[in-house]
Design an enzyme around this catalytic site. Structure first.
Site, PDB file in Angstrom:
ATOM      1  N   TRP A 130       0.853  -1.194   0.000  1.00  0.00           N
ATOM      2  CA  TRP A 130       0.000   0.000   0.000  1.00  0.00           C
ATOM      3  C   TRP A 130       0.886   1.240   0.000  1.00  0.00           C
ATOM      4  O   TRP A 130       1.865   1.325   0.753  1.00  0.00           O
ATOM      5  CB  TRP A 130      -0.905  -0.034   1.230  1.00  0.00           C
ATOM      6  CG  TRP A 130      -1.813   1.153   1.370  1.00  0.00           C
ATOM      7  CD1 TRP A 130      -2.578   1.720   0.402  1.00  0.00           C
ATOM      8  CD2 TRP A 130      -2.055   1.907   2.571  1.00  0.00           C
ATOM      9  NE1 TRP A 130      -3.288   2.779   0.923  1.00  0.00           N
ATOM     10  CE2 TRP A 130      -2.985   2.916   2.248  1.00  0.00           C
ATOM     11  CE3 TRP A 130      -1.585   1.812   3.886  1.00  0.00           C
ATOM     12  CZ2 TRP A 130      -3.450   3.837   3.191  1.00  0.00           C
ATOM     13  CZ3 TRP A 130      -2.047   2.725   4.817  1.00  0.00           C
ATOM     14  CH2 TRP A 130      -2.970   3.721   4.471  1.00  0.00           C
ATOM     15  N   ASP A 211      -1.290  -6.279   8.690  1.00  0.00           N
ATOM     16  CA  ASP A 211      -2.268  -5.249   8.351  1.00  0.00           C
ATOM     17  C   ASP A 211      -3.496  -5.942   7.769  1.00  0.00           C
ATOM     18  O   ASP A 211      -3.410  -6.584   6.727  1.00  0.00           O
ATOM     19  CB  ASP A 211      -1.661  -4.273   7.335  1.00  0.00           C
ATOM     20  CG  ASP A 211      -2.568  -3.085   7.049  1.00  0.00           C
ATOM     21  OD1 ASP A 211      -3.649  -2.992   7.666  1.00  0.00           O
ATOM     22  OD2 ASP A 211      -2.194  -2.237   6.213  1.00  0.00           O
ATOM     23  N   LYS A 246     -13.740  -0.685   5.365  1.00  0.00           N
ATOM     24  CA  LYS A 246     -14.265  -1.389   4.200  1.00  0.00           C
ATOM     25  C   LYS A 246     -15.370  -2.370   4.566  1.00  0.00           C
ATOM     26  O   LYS A 246     -16.463  -2.332   4.011  1.00  0.00           O
ATOM     27  CB  LYS A 246     -13.141  -2.134   3.466  1.00  0.00           C
ATOM     28  CG  LYS A 246     -12.268  -1.241   2.601  1.00  0.00           C
ATOM     29  CD  LYS A 246     -11.265  -0.455   3.421  1.00  0.00           C
ATOM     30  CE  LYS A 246     -10.349   0.378   2.552  1.00  0.00           C
ATOM     31  NZ  LYS A 246      -9.378   1.141   3.362  1.00  0.00           N
TER      32      LYS A 246
END
Length: 396
Positions: A130, A211, A246
């Site tokens: 990311w 993560d 999300k």
């Protein structure tokens, strides 16, 4: 003080969003921004969230601070969701969790915690990872290195190279792993590969930082947490950063969690005291609203089932979009093999085209993606997939 400053480069995603909004093209397609969208291109509020939010409005009695840890109920439920209620580390009282301002806030808390625990630590991230990972860790004063991960040419994992590199990582360092739905490649470790990574983690003694931003978006809530749960059960020390943006659709509420696993309850309590000091020095107290929504949902069997059902709809849509794009490209006469897209998981995939072809798609067809050709799968729909596939065929 400000006279000698130089402007920082603009975030490429934010720049794309601006260009997309200003583009008058009737068939423009946004594949840049990484948020879930439904068939109509909207990011709706989940029905279970609406119900939990109404409950919050009806029952909230104060706006007083909730303390640096956040809500104890939220922390407990998030720990159970991530690690599993029967996880040996959880049953042995080896896990502590704090609520944070989103998953990004969790990562910054983890970064400052690592810096305080061992100022000389190096953190290893996947290549690619990311885009904000490196900046977050460097902002905390941590040196960042990369390990091999995604093979752009063959659309596979560089798993052997990954293991070879991690076998050189020392016990004082930290290695970042993506729990599932790898951002930006969409290429995840299999359970068997996770087992090998966990064995190597134990062998080398480095600290894993996982993560988990997309739990439930890959194969399912429990399936996506395999690596997290097995790692916690098998190593002494571990850090987990998770997000509710999300899977609960709570993007703007900014709610996530940072969990630490210690070798025993005493060791993790000491580490927890350091973690709370770090929190106090960054933002003092976390936001409460998003956490209250999540704990209301997870604390109700009815609302939790509704959430799981709504999450499945989102997951199935994303997986369906992957297969739909692959099929449409073949229908349009594209001979290049894009089948890898359907095999990946989560919100993202690399299309595998050149920056020049990306620029041509934007200039000639108003199709927006970042230069690396990373696309947001949720931006695809039945209304634009034909146009998208035709446009891609024209630039290949």
């Amino acid at each position: 003080m400000f006279e000698n400053l130089s402007p920082m480069p603009a975030d490429p995603i934010l720049g794309l969003m601006t260009k997309f909004r200003e583009d008058p093209h009737a068939n423009k397609v946004d594949l840049g921004v990484g948020v879930y969208k439904d068939e109509a291109g909207n990011t709706p509020i989940l029905a279970c969230v609406k119900r939990a939010e109404q409950h919050r409005i009806d029952t909230e009695a104060t706006k007083v601070y909730i303390g640096p840890t956040g809500s104890p109920a939220f922390n407990q439920l998030m720990g159970e969701l991530a690690f599993g209620q029967d996880n040996p580390a959880l049953l042995a009282n080896r896990i502590r969790t704090v609520s944070t301002p989103g998953g990004t806030g969790a990562l910054r808390v983890a970064a400052d915690f690592i810096k305080r625990v061992n100022p000389n630590s190096v953190i290893w991230v996947s290549d690619p990872t990311w885009a904000n990972h490196t900046g977050l860790f460097e902002a905390a004063g941590i040196k960042v290195k990369t390990y091999p991960y995604y093979d752009h040419e063959n659309k596979t994992l560089k798993f052997d190279e990954m293991l070879a590199t991690l076998a050189q990582v020392g016990a004082d360092d930290v290695v970042l792993f993506h729990a599932c739905c790898h951002n930006p490649s969409g290429m995840d470790l299999t359970n068997e590969q996770w087992d090998q990574v966990i064995a190597l983690t134990k062998q080398q003694g480095f600290t894993p930082l996982i993560d988990m931003a997309y739990q439930g978006f890959g194969d399912g809530v429990d399936e996506d947490a395999y690596g997290v749960r097995q790692m916690a059960a098998n190593v002494e020390d571990m850090i987990l950063c998770s997000s509710c943006s999300k899977n609960f659709g709570l993007y703007r509420e900014r709610i996530g969690a940072c969990s630490i696993v210690g070798k025993d309850s005493h060791a993790v309590d000491v580490a927890y005291s350091v973690l709370l000091y770090v929190v106090r020095c960054i933002y003092s107290m976390p936001p409460a609203h998003g956490a209250a929504i999540v704990e209301t949902i997870l604390g109700s069997s009815e609302l939790k089932q509704q959430w799981l059902d709504e999450l499945k709809v989102m997951r199935d849509r994303i997986n369906g979009n992957r297969a739909m794009l692959v099929n449409k490209l073949a229908e349009k006469g594209v001979t290049r093999d894009f089948s890898f897209i359907a095999k990946q998981k989560g919100m993202f995939s690399f299309l595998g085209i050149t920056p020049e072809q990306v620029a041509q798609l934007q200039a000639d067809h108003s199709i927006y993606m970042v230069d690396s050709s990373r696309i947001s799968i949720a931006g695809i729909g039945t209304g634009n997939v034909d146009y998208l596939a035709e446009s891609i065929a024209k630039v290949l």
